[in-house]
Design an enzyme around this catalytic site. Structure first.
Site, PDB file in Angstrom:
ATOM      1  N   ARG A 242       0.760  -1.393  -0.108  1.00 13.09           N
ATOM      2  CA  ARG A 242       0.133  -0.009   0.064  1.00 13.09           C
ATOM      3  C   ARG A 242       0.924   1.255  -0.022  1.00 13.09           C
ATOM      4  O   ARG A 242       1.880   1.474   0.869  1.00 13.09           O
ATOM      5  CB  ARG A 242      -0.975   0.006   1.140  1.00 13.09           C
ATOM      6  CG  ARG A 242      -2.195  -1.187   1.160  1.00 13.09           C
ATOM      7  CD  ARG A 242      -3.202  -0.365  -0.133  1.00 13.09           C
ATOM      8  NE  ARG A 242      -4.287  -1.362  -0.097  1.00 13.09           N
ATOM      9  CZ  ARG A 242      -4.474  -2.377  -0.641  1.00 13.09           C
ATOM     10  NH1 ARG A 242      -3.545  -2.680  -1.457  1.00 13.09           N
ATOM     11  NH2 ARG A 242      -5.655  -2.965  -0.624  1.00 13.09           N
ATOM     12  N   GLU A 271      -3.477   7.401  -6.060  1.00 12.26           N
ATOM     13  CA  GLU A 271      -3.648   6.651  -7.174  1.00 12.26           C
ATOM     14  C   GLU A 271      -5.128   7.121  -7.738  1.00 12.26           C
ATOM     15  O   GLU A 271      -5.910   7.420  -6.983  1.00 12.26           O
ATOM     16  CB  GLU A 271      -3.627   5.029  -6.698  1.00 12.26           C
ATOM     17  CG  GLU A 271      -2.381   4.549  -6.241  1.00 12.26           C
ATOM     18  CD  GLU A 271      -2.389   3.028  -5.958  1.00 12.26           C
ATOM     19  OE1 GLU A 271      -3.649   2.526  -6.012  1.00 12.26           O
ATOM     20  OE2 GLU A 271      -1.749   2.512  -5.470  1.00 12.26           O
ATOM     21  N   HIS A 289      -0.238  -0.614  -9.890  1.00 12.94           N
ATOM     22  CA  HIS A 289      -1.021  -1.306  -8.819  1.00 12.94           C
ATOM     23  C   HIS A 289      -1.620  -2.502  -9.565  1.00 12.94           C
ATOM     24  O   HIS A 289      -2.813  -2.579  -9.724  1.00 12.94           O
ATOM     25  CB  HIS A 289      -2.094  -0.291  -8.256  1.00 12.94           C
ATOM     26  CG  HIS A 289      -2.544  -1.051  -7.073  1.00 12.94           C
ATOM     27  ND1 HIS A 289      -3.238  -0.192  -6.100  1.00 12.94           N
ATOM     28  CD2 HIS A 289      -2.427  -2.201  -6.497  1.00 12.94           C
ATOM     29  CE1 HIS A 289      -3.657  -0.827  -4.992  1.00 12.94           C
ATOM     30  NE2 HIS A 289      -3.340  -2.274  -5.015  1.00 12.94           N
TER      31      HIS A 289
END
Length: 324
Positions: A242, A271, A289
């Site tokens: 994360r 993000e 991601h």
């Protein structure tokens, strides 16, 4: 005959196999062409009155958002392991069951961590840039040299399912495994890894540091300038967990100064618009991601989310509920 199938609100498109199952078993309002925003989700929920919502990371449902969900919603199933985008206590207070999708993405996330390690250590981003520019000249013997990953000391922060899967893969590179965790693992799970009671004590011994723990208020920005300074100069930093775990200003400073030789990042604080300074650093290998982004894993995740929804709406205990 009227359609009495349960009503499911999707916040983003799923893989074809999952979509086939969903359209067979549920009434849906439509298939989103993009991942919904929180505002779009709440507007759709009011209009569609769903029994269940399937969502994922990057789409926050926090206190005020949860209050706006219609009373018909019985379950929010996130197609992810992480749940930091959801206000679990607020959802539970509304009587809404929350589920996630652990285990099924362990292997792919561990694979991604190894990919990031190799790419960062062997300067894959720089090599790709050189090739796309046409190459055009031989490299000198001392030019664009990377770091050999085999035999290095790998420090793992968070030795849960994914951390242990990374350790298993790293042993194939004859790496020495070190780890920091809330508690020491049983010997069978340690498999020879060396435990450190504090992260600060482990860092001076790490050639490569890899994060594998969830985001929480307690872990926000835990990787800061002080901790990065404890790594040996020239260490490599990996984050496939994360973005919120990292003070990105400190990380960028360490990469610019040479304290870190390189980094491999799959996650970011902002993000899908990460800090543009990362794009300017040639010693950072970046991915968007995509730790779980294989057909097999995304299908398994979607199927488990549907299993959870069907269980809750059928009055059964869901396979993977999220506790308070």
């Amino acid at each position: 005959m009227s359609d009495i199938r349960p009503r499911l609100l999707l916040t983003q498109r799923q893989t074809p196999a999952v979509m086939q199952r969903i359209t067979h078993s549920f009434t849906i309002s439509g298939t989103p062409e993009h991942r919904l925003t929180t505002r779009e989700l709440l507007d759709a929920a009011r209009a569609f009155q769903p029994d269940a919502i399937m969502t994922s990371t990057g789409l926050p449902l926090q206190g005020d958002d949860v209050k706006q969900l219609p009373d018909c919603v019985k379950v929010v199933a996130t197609v992810s392991v992480g749940t930091d985008h959801l206000d679990i206590p607020a959802l539970h207070a509304r009587g809404i069951i929350v589920t996630n999708t652990p285990d099924v993405l362990t292997d792919c996330n561990a694979d991604m961590a190894i990919l990031l390690m190799l790419a960062a250590a062997r300067r894959a981003g720089e090599y790709t840039t050189l090739m796309r520019g046409g190459w055009g000249r031989s490299l000198a013997m001392d030019e664009l040299l990377g770091t050999r990953m085999s035999g290095k000391r790998l420090g793992i922060v968070g030795m849960g399912r994914i951390g242990r899967a990374v350790a298993r893969r790293a042993r194939g590179f004859d790496m020495e495994i070190l780890y920091s965790n809330r508690r020491r693992l049983p010997a069978a799970q340690e498999a020879g890894a060396t435990y450190f009671g504090t992260l600060a004590d482990m860092l001076p011994h790490c050639d490569i540091l890899s994060l594998h723990l969830p985001a929480s208020p307690e872990t926000d920005g835990m990787i800061n300038a002080g901790l990065l300074a404890r790594l040996p100069r020239g260490a490599i930093f990996i984050n496939a967990a994360r973005g919120a775990l990292v003070d990105e200003d400190a990380l960028i400073d360490a990469l610019r100064s040479g304290q870190l030789a390189a980094a491999g990042l799959d996650v970011y604080r902002n993000e899908p618009n990460p800090d543009p300074r990362f794009l300017e650093l040639p010693n950072v290998f970046l991915t968007p991601h995509v730790g779980s982004a294989t057909t097999e894993t995304r299908t398994d995740m979607g199927m488990l989310a549907v299993d959870n929804v069907e269980a809750v709406l059928g009055g059964r205990h869901p396979p993977t509920p999220v506790r308070a």
